[in-house]
Design a protein around this motif. Sequence first.
Motif, PDB file in Angstrom:
ATOM      1  N   GLY A  59       0.787  -1.229   0.000  1.00 35.11           N
ATOM      2  CA  GLY A  59       0.000   0.000   0.000  1.00 35.11           C
ATOM      3  C   GLY A  59       0.813   1.270   0.000  1.00 35.11           C
ATOM      4  O   GLY A  59       0.253   2.368  -0.050  1.00 35.11           O
ATOM      5  N   ASP A  60       2.147   1.184   0.061  1.00 35.34           N
ATOM      6  CA  ASP A  60       2.980   2.381   0.033  1.00 35.34           C
ATOM      7  C   ASP A  60       3.042   2.952  -1.380  1.00 35.34           C
ATOM      8  O   ASP A  60       3.155   2.205  -2.359  1.00 35.34           O
ATOM      9  N   ALA A  61       2.968   4.286  -1.490  1.00 32.59           N
ATOM     10  CA  ALA A  61       3.122   4.953  -2.786  1.00 32.59           C
ATOM     11  C   ALA A  61       4.615   5.098  -3.064  1.00 32.59           C
ATOM     12  O   ALA A  61       5.370   5.580  -2.223  1.00 32.59           O
ATOM     13  N   LEU A  62       5.034   4.658  -4.242  1.00 30.45           N
ATOM     14  CA  LEU A  62       6.451   4.635  -4.618  1.00 30.45           C
ATOM     15  C   LEU A  62       6.704   5.444  -5.874  1.00 30.45           C
ATOM     16  O   LEU A  62       5.827   5.592  -6.723  1.00 30.45           O
ATOM     17  N   LEU A  63       7.940   5.903  -5.997  1.00 29.47           N
ATOM     18  CA  LEU A  63       8.425   6.463  -7.248  1.00 29.47           C
ATOM     19  C   LEU A  63       9.596   5.587  -7.662  1.00 29.47           C
ATOM     20  O   LEU A  63      10.569   5.443  -6.908  1.00 29.47           O
ATOM     21  N   CYS A  64       9.490   4.941  -8.818  1.00 33.97           N
ATOM     22  CA  CYS A  64      10.510   3.999  -9.271  1.00 33.97           C
ATOM     23  C   CYS A  64      11.287   4.599 -10.427  1.00 33.97           C
ATOM     24  O   CYS A  64      10.703   5.198 -11.334  1.00 33.97           O
ATOM     25  N   PRO A  65      12.628   4.453 -10.416  1.00 31.04           N
ATOM     26  CA  PRO A  65      13.438   5.018 -11.485  1.00 31.04           C
ATOM     27  C   PRO A  65      13.218   4.292 -12.810  1.00 31.04           C
ATOM     28  O   PRO A  65      12.872   3.120 -12.836  1.00 31.04           O
ATOM     29  N   GLY A  66      13.424   5.033 -13.880  1.00 30.49           N
ATOM     30  CA  GLY A  66      13.301   4.478 -15.220  1.00 30.49           C
ATOM     31  C   GLY A  66      12.669   5.470 -16.169  1.00 30.49           C
ATOM     32  O   GLY A  66      12.482   6.645 -15.846  1.00 30.49           O
ATOM     33  N   THR A  67      12.335   5.002 -17.354  1.00 32.91           N
ATOM     34  CA  THR A  67      11.749   5.839 -18.396  1.00 32.91           C
ATOM     35  C   THR A  67      10.249   5.628 -18.466  1.00 32.91           C
ATOM     36  O   THR A  67       9.782   4.492 -18.503  1.00 32.91           O
ATOM     37  N   TYR A  68       9.519   6.716 -18.479  1.00 30.02           N
ATOM     38  CA  TYR A  68       8.060   6.685 -18.565  1.00 30.02           C
ATOM     39  C   TYR A  68       7.633   7.375 -19.853  1.00 30.02           C
ATOM     40  O   TYR A  68       8.232   8.366 -20.263  1.00 30.02           O
ATOM     41  N   LEU A  69       6.615   6.850 -20.483  1.00 30.98           N
ATOM     42  CA  LEU A  69       6.052   7.455 -21.680  1.00 30.98           C
ATOM     43  C   LEU A  69       4.793   8.217 -21.273  1.00 30.98           C
ATOM     44  O   LEU A  69       3.820   7.621 -20.802  1.00 30.98           O
ATOM     45  N   LEU A  70       4.830   9.533 -21.407  1.00 32.07           N
ATOM     46  CA  LEU A  70       3.684  10.381 -21.073  1.00 32.07           C
ATOM     47  C   LEU A  70       2.864  10.607 -22.330  1.00 32.07           C
ATOM     48  O   LEU A  70       3.411  10.933 -23.387  1.00 32.07           O
ATOM     49  N   THR A  71       1.565  10.422 -22.251  1.00 30.33           N
ATOM     50  CA  THR A  71       0.669  10.612 -23.388  1.00 30.33           C
ATOM     51  C   THR A  71      -0.328  11.706 -23.052  1.00 30.33           C
ATOM     52  O   THR A  71      -1.036  11.618 -22.054  1.00 30.33           O
ATOM     53  N   PHE A  72      -0.363  12.723 -23.880  1.00 32.02           N
ATOM     54  CA  PHE A  72      -1.313  13.828 -23.739  1.00 32.02           C
ATOM     55  C   PHE A  72      -2.281  13.728 -24.908  1.00 32.02           C
ATOM     56  O   PHE A  72      -1.860  13.636 -26.062  1.00 32.02           O
ATOM     57  N   THR A  73      -3.574  13.717 -24.617  1.00 34.47           N
ATOM     58  CA  THR A  73      -4.559  13.482 -25.670  1.00 34.47           C
ATOM     59  C   THR A  73      -5.779  14.364 -25.497  1.00 34.47           C
ATOM     60  O   THR A  73      -6.083  14.811 -24.386  1.00 34.47           O
ATOM     61  N   ASN A  74      -6.473  14.588 -26.596  1.00 32.62           N
ATOM     62  CA  ASN A  74      -7.753  15.296 -26.510  1.00 32.62           C
ATOM     63  C   ASN A  74      -8.881  14.304 -26.241  1.00 32.62           C
ATOM     64  O   ASN A  74     -10.036  14.683 -26.156  1.00 32.62           O
ATOM     65  N   GLY A  75      -8.537  13.035 -26.099  1.00 35.57           N
ATOM     66  CA  GLY A  75      -9.525  12.010 -25.791  1.00 35.57           C
ATOM     67  C   GLY A  75     -10.251  11.471 -27.005  1.00 35.57           C
ATOM     68  O   GLY A  75     -11.065  10.572 -26.900  1.00 35.57           O
ATOM     69  N   VAL A  76      -9.958  12.017 -28.166  1.00 34.88           N
ATOM     70  CA  VAL A  76     -10.655  11.579 -29.373  1.00 34.88           C
ATOM     71  C   VAL A  76      -9.660  11.071 -30.409  1.00 34.88           C
ATOM     72  O   VAL A  76      -9.539   9.879 -30.633  1.00 34.88           O
ATOM     73  N   ASP A  77      -8.932  11.991 -31.038  1.00 34.77           N
ATOM     74  CA  ASP A  77      -8.096  11.573 -32.162  1.00 34.77           C
ATOM     75  C   ASP A  77      -6.719  12.230 -32.210  1.00 34.77           C
ATOM     76  O   ASP A  77      -5.970  12.008 -33.143  1.00 34.77           O
ATOM     77  N   GLN A  78      -6.371  13.026 -31.229  1.00 35.80           N
ATOM     78  CA  GLN A  78      -5.067  13.687 -31.237  1.00 35.80           C
ATOM     79  C   GLN A  78      -4.315  13.349 -29.958  1.00 35.80           C
ATOM     80  O   GLN A  78      -4.894  13.341 -28.877  1.00 35.80           O
ATOM     81  N   HIS A  79      -3.009  13.057 -30.114  1.00 39.48           N
ATOM     82  CA  HIS A  79      -2.194  12.806 -28.933  1.00 39.48           C
ATOM     83  C   HIS A  79      -0.734  13.138 -29.211  1.00 39.48           C
ATOM     84  O   HIS A  79      -0.299  13.142 -30.357  1.00 39.48           O
ATOM     85  N   VAL A  80      -0.023  13.436 -28.139  1.00 39.65           N
ATOM     86  CA  VAL A  80       1.409  13.708 -28.179  1.00 39.65           C
ATOM     87  C   VAL A  80       2.036  12.839 -27.102  1.00 39.65           C
ATOM     88  O   VAL A  80       1.501  12.726 -26.006  1.00 39.65           O
ATOM     89  N   GLN A  81       3.173  12.228 -27.426  1.00 36.29           N
ATOM     90  CA  GLN A  81       3.860  11.400 -26.439  1.00 36.29           C
ATOM     91  C   GLN A  81       5.254  11.962 -26.171  1.00 36.29           C
ATOM     92  O   GLN A  81       5.941  12.404 -27.091  1.00 36.29           O
ATOM     93  N   VAL A  82       5.642  11.932 -24.890  1.00 35.11           N
ATOM     94  CA  VAL A  82       6.933  12.458 -24.456  1.00 35.11           C
ATOM     95  C   VAL A  82       7.534  11.462 -23.473  1.00 35.11           C
ATOM     96  O   VAL A  82       6.821  10.947 -22.599  1.00 35.11           O
ATOM     97  N   LYS A  83       8.834  11.206 -23.587  1.00 39.06           N
ATOM     98  CA  LYS A  83       9.509  10.339 -22.616  1.00 39.06           C
ATOM     99  C   LYS A  83      10.000  11.194 -21.454  1.00 39.06           C
ATOM    100  O   LYS A  83      10.475  12.308 -21.634  1.00 39.06           O
ATOM    101  N   HIS A  84       9.869  10.631 -20.240  1.00 34.97           N
ATOM    102  CA  HIS A  84      10.330  11.310 -19.032  1.00 34.97           C
ATOM    103  C   HIS A  84      11.134  10.303 -18.219  1.00 34.97           C
ATOM    104  O   HIS A  84      10.663   9.190 -17.975  1.00 34.97           O
ATOM    105  N   VAL A  85      12.344  10.675 -17.805  1.00 37.89           N
ATOM    106  CA  VAL A  85      13.218   9.772 -17.072  1.00 37.89           C
ATOM    107  C   VAL A  85      13.240  10.170 -15.597  1.00 37.89           C
ATOM    108  O   VAL A  85      13.447  11.335 -15.265  1.00 37.89           O
ATOM    109  N   VAL A  86      13.022   9.179 -14.721  1.00 37.30           N
ATOM    110  CA  VAL A  86      13.155   9.361 -13.276  1.00 37.30           C
ATOM    111  C   VAL A  86      14.483   8.724 -12.892  1.00 37.30           C
ATOM    112  O   VAL A  86      14.704   7.538 -13.152  1.00 37.30           O
TER     113      VAL A  86
END
Length: 117
Positions: A59-86
């Motif tokens: 049940g502990d909330a963690l932050l784990c190192p590595g690369t995450y793919l962030l997806t930003f979308t309008n919920g319909v047909d447009q999206h942008v993806q960005v990599k973020h490294v912790v």
Amino acid sequence: AYFAAGDDVKPPARPAPRPLRQLFSFKRLALRPGEAARVVFEVVDGGAEATLRTVDGGGDALLCPGTYLLTFTNGVDQHVQVKHVVEGDACRVVEPFPRPPSAPTLDLNRNEHAEDA
């Protein structure tokens, strides 16, 4: 906005099932045809407000190192993806699961009702 953990994200010591992607924020805008707006999402890498946190089997909330793919979308047909490294070597607890205080222990070898001889 969603995030998905990359293959290099370190697993926690007490693993729990991890979703394929996880919602971390959203903003609702009402735009007229042809209108534009700028939307900003903040990604925080530390503390209880860590954006890319996950929960382990205890049940502990963690932050784990590595690369995450962030997806930003309008919920319909447009999206942008960005990599973020912790950065880091291992998962770290950013918010512990609330646990009750330690209960007093009872010594079964001691008889408090025995009369003194």
